[in-house]
Design a protein around this motif. Sequence first.
Motif, PDB file in Angstrom:
ATOM      1  N   ALA A 203       0.728  -0.804  -0.282  1.00  0.00           N
ATOM      2  CA  ALA A 203       0.005  -0.092   0.245  1.00  0.00           C
ATOM      3  C   ALA A 203       0.495   1.148  -0.142  1.00  0.00           C
ATOM      4  CB  ALA A 203      -1.082   0.433   0.948  1.00  0.00           C
ATOM      5  N   ASP A 204       1.711   1.267   1.000  1.00  0.00           N
ATOM      6  CA  ASP A 204       2.369   2.512   1.155  1.00  0.00           C
ATOM      7  C   ASP A 204       3.176   2.871  -0.159  1.00  0.00           C
ATOM      8  OD1 ASP A 204       3.176   4.782   2.756  1.00  0.00           O
ATOM      9  OD2 ASP A 204       5.845   3.948   2.849  1.00  0.00           O
ATOM     10  N   PHE A 205       4.104   1.807  -1.288  1.00  0.00           N
ATOM     11  CA  PHE A 205       5.240   2.011  -2.003  1.00  0.00           C
ATOM     12  C   PHE A 205       3.866   1.959  -2.990  1.00  0.00           C
ATOM     13  CE2 PHE A 205       6.035   0.057  -6.396  1.00  0.00           C
ATOM     14  CZ  PHE A 205       7.139   0.831  -5.966  1.00  0.00           C
ATOM     15  N   PHE A 206       2.809   1.725  -3.102  1.00  0.00           N
ATOM     16  CA  PHE A 206       1.806   2.539  -4.168  1.00  0.00           C
ATOM     17  C   PHE A 206       1.200   3.653  -4.144  1.00  0.00           C
ATOM     18  CE2 PHE A 206      -0.215  -2.481  -5.124  1.00  0.00           C
ATOM     19  CZ  PHE A 206       0.636  -2.775  -5.659  1.00  0.00           C
ATOM     20  N   TYR A 207       1.416   4.342  -3.443  1.00  0.00           N
ATOM     21  CA  TYR A 207       1.028   5.598  -2.886  1.00  0.00           C
ATOM     22  C   TYR A 207       2.187   5.893  -3.911  1.00  0.00           C
ATOM     23  CZ  TYR A 207       0.383  10.302  -0.404  1.00  0.00           C
ATOM     24  OH  TYR A 207      -0.118  11.577  -0.474  1.00  0.00           O
ATOM     25  N   TYR A 208       3.154   6.355  -3.238  1.00  0.00           N
ATOM     26  CA  TYR A 208       4.455   7.077  -3.056  1.00  0.00           C
ATOM     27  C   TYR A 208       4.407   7.038  -4.877  1.00  0.00           C
ATOM     28  CZ  TYR A 208       5.262   8.070   1.029  1.00  0.00           C
ATOM     29  OH  TYR A 208       6.025   8.582   2.045  1.00  0.00           O
ATOM     30  N   TYR A 209       4.052   5.405  -5.542  1.00  0.00           N
ATOM     31  CA  TYR A 209       4.191   5.241  -7.042  1.00  0.00           C
ATOM     32  C   TYR A 209       3.759   6.202  -7.761  1.00  0.00           C
ATOM     33  CZ  TYR A 209       5.351   2.385 -11.676  1.00  0.00           C
ATOM     34  OH  TYR A 209       5.186   1.802 -12.322  1.00  0.00           O
ATOM     35  N   PHE A 210       1.991   5.847  -7.422  1.00  0.00           N
ATOM     36  CA  PHE A 210       1.385   6.608  -8.340  1.00  0.00           C
ATOM     37  C   PHE A 210       1.478   8.460  -8.463  1.00  0.00           C
ATOM     38  CE2 PHE A 210      -1.017   2.894  -8.102  1.00  0.00           C
ATOM     39  CZ  PHE A 210      -0.793   2.570  -8.712  1.00  0.00           C
ATOM     40  N   PHE A 211       2.185   8.437  -7.380  1.00  0.00           N
ATOM     41  CA  PHE A 211       2.132   9.903  -6.711  1.00  0.00           C
ATOM     42  C   PHE A 211       3.445  10.576  -7.563  1.00  0.00           C
ATOM     43  CE2 PHE A 211       4.674  13.676  -4.849  1.00  0.00           C
ATOM     44  CZ  PHE A 211       3.858  14.239  -4.682  1.00  0.00           C
ATOM     45  N   SER A 212       4.776   9.854  -7.684  1.00  0.00           N
ATOM     46  CA  SER A 212       6.097  10.125  -8.512  1.00  0.00           C
ATOM     47  C   SER A 212       5.052  10.139  -9.994  1.00  0.00           C
ATOM     48  CB  SER A 212       7.437   8.597  -8.677  1.00  0.00           C
ATOM     49  OG  SER A 212       6.510   7.647  -8.638  1.00  0.00           O
ATOM     50  N   TRP A 213       4.358   9.233 -10.270  1.00  0.00           N
ATOM     51  CA  TRP A 213       3.739   8.647 -11.870  1.00  0.00           C
ATOM     52  C   TRP A 213       2.782  10.150 -11.969  1.00  0.00           C
ATOM     53  CZ3 TRP A 213      -1.881   7.874 -13.262  1.00  0.00           C
ATOM     54  CH2 TRP A 213      -1.315   7.687 -14.455  1.00  0.00           C
ATOM     55  N   LYS A 214       2.658  10.405 -11.489  1.00  0.00           N
ATOM     56  CA  LYS A 214       1.267  11.246 -11.529  1.00  0.00           C
ATOM     57  C   LYS A 214       2.386  12.808 -11.529  1.00  0.00           C
ATOM     58  CE  LYS A 214      -2.497  13.985  -9.814  1.00  0.00           C
ATOM     59  NZ  LYS A 214      -3.503  14.097  -8.624  1.00  0.00           N
ATOM     60  N   ASN A 215       2.942  12.740 -10.600  1.00  0.00           N
ATOM     61  CA  ASN A 215       3.886  14.470 -11.192  1.00  0.00           C
ATOM     62  C   ASN A 215       5.069  13.809 -12.214  1.00  0.00           C
ATOM     63  OD1 ASN A 215       3.092  16.201  -8.931  1.00  0.00           O
ATOM     64  ND2 ASN A 215       3.348  14.361  -8.159  1.00  0.00           N
ATOM     65  N   ASN A 216       4.985  13.284 -13.006  1.00  0.00           N
ATOM     66  CA  ASN A 216       6.719  12.750 -14.032  1.00  0.00           C
ATOM     67  C   ASN A 216       7.849  12.568 -13.312  1.00  0.00           C
ATOM     68  OD1 ASN A 216       7.624  12.216 -16.236  1.00  0.00           O
ATOM     69  ND2 ASN A 216       7.508  13.989 -16.542  1.00  0.00           N
ATOM     70  N   ALA A 217       8.044  12.180 -11.671  1.00  0.00           N
ATOM     71  CA  ALA A 217       8.837  12.533 -10.961  1.00  0.00           C
ATOM     72  C   ALA A 217      10.055  10.622 -10.691  1.00  0.00           C
ATOM     73  CB  ALA A 217       8.418  13.156  -9.820  1.00  0.00           C
ATOM     74  N   LYS A 218      10.715  11.324 -10.233  1.00  0.00           N
ATOM     75  CA  LYS A 218      11.574   9.764  -9.974  1.00  0.00           C
ATOM     76  C   LYS A 218      11.021  10.047  -8.650  1.00  0.00           C
ATOM     77  CE  LYS A 218      16.566   8.067  -8.820  1.00  0.00           C
ATOM     78  NZ  LYS A 218      16.069   7.069  -9.689  1.00  0.00           N
ATOM     79  N   LEU A 219      10.583   8.471  -8.151  1.00  0.00           N
ATOM     80  CA  LEU A 219      10.265   7.707  -6.799  1.00  0.00           C
ATOM     81  C   LEU A 219      11.337   7.712  -5.964  1.00  0.00           C
ATOM     82  CD1 LEU A 219       7.727   5.639  -5.680  1.00  0.00           C
ATOM     83  CD2 LEU A 219       8.646   3.817  -7.018  1.00  0.00           C
ATOM     84  N   GLN A 220      10.447   8.329  -5.306  1.00  0.00           N
ATOM     85  CA  GLN A 220      11.551   7.851  -3.559  1.00  0.00           C
ATOM     86  C   GLN A 220      10.323   8.212  -2.147  1.00  0.00           C
ATOM     87  OE1 GLN A 220      12.456  12.491  -3.826  1.00  0.00           O
ATOM     88  NE2 GLN A 220      14.915  11.846  -4.077  1.00  0.00           N
ATOM     89  N   LEU A 221      11.111   6.823  -1.644  1.00  0.00           N
ATOM     90  CA  LEU A 221      10.505   6.303  -0.626  1.00  0.00           C
ATOM     91  C   LEU A 221      10.733   6.986   0.702  1.00  0.00           C
ATOM     92  CD1 LEU A 221      10.171   2.617  -1.174  1.00  0.00           C
ATOM     93  CD2 LEU A 221       8.445   3.621  -1.633  1.00  0.00           C
ATOM     94  N   PRO A 222      10.023   7.601   1.531  1.00  0.00           N
ATOM     95  CA  PRO A 222      10.305   7.870   2.675  1.00  0.00           C
ATOM     96  C   PRO A 222      11.373   7.142   4.162  1.00  0.00           C
ATOM     97  CG  PRO A 222       8.060   7.570   2.680  1.00  0.00           C
ATOM     98  CD  PRO A 222       8.349   7.244   1.610  1.00  0.00           C
ATOM     99  N   ALA A 223      12.429   7.232   4.046  1.00  0.00           N
ATOM    100  CA  ALA A 223      13.432   6.468   4.791  1.00  0.00           C
ATOM    101  C   ALA A 223      12.300   6.603   6.371  1.00  0.00           C
ATOM    102  CB  ALA A 223      13.921   7.161   5.164  1.00  0.00           C
TER     103      ALA A 223
END
Length: 223
Positions: A203-223
């Motif tokens: 769930a957490d990974f999908f959230y950041y994956y779609f967020f980066s896809w939507k914003n055309n940005a590099k995928l980054q996960l919080p440490a």
Amino acid sequence: MNIFRFAGDMTHLISILVLLLKIYATKSCSGISLKTQELYALVFLTRYLDLFTDFISVYNVVMKLVFIGSSLAIVWCMRMHYAVRRTYDKDQDTFRHYLLIAGCFVLALVLHEKFTFQEDPYLLNEEIFWAFSIYLEAVAILPQLVLLQRSGNVDNLTGQYVFFLGAYRGFYILNWIYRYFTEAHFSRWIACLSGLIQTALYADFFYYYFFSWKNNAKLQLPA
């Protein structure tokens, strides 16, 4: 076979192809957890013990061989191929995966779908190993997710690999729902429950994956 299971199998296959592409094309396994790959190899080896005893279809046999062979090939490359293994993030891939193996095996001994002392010992052992593989697959992604959180930045191919791996479990949940309503005696509560837990871990990974896809940005996960 229904469309949801087929879609699940294909997304699973795509995830493996993406990972193999990353390893063989870039000669790098940076960002990939060897421990997760070893867990998946163990999952397939214990789940498909019936490979040469119970024939269902050519498709079934081929897919089993592909999953076993590809998982072992990935582990071999990460451990033995010089150009690949030197890129392995050993210092960050420190999840104690043997605890997952031990915990899942104990759980499989206690909870499996056909627990009876009167049953054929071979069939009972096969059922225990099947349950073990289901439990282990549910948590096998944990070392990978922890590694990605520690590294922060996720390269494109690694992100796609994890995404397709999570999508595969999502399609399989739809497959189980479909079979529950269309098959009179369908009963795979262990697989259903484990699949829900496994999908929730993404769930957490999908959230950041779609967020980066939507914003055309590099995928980054919080440490």
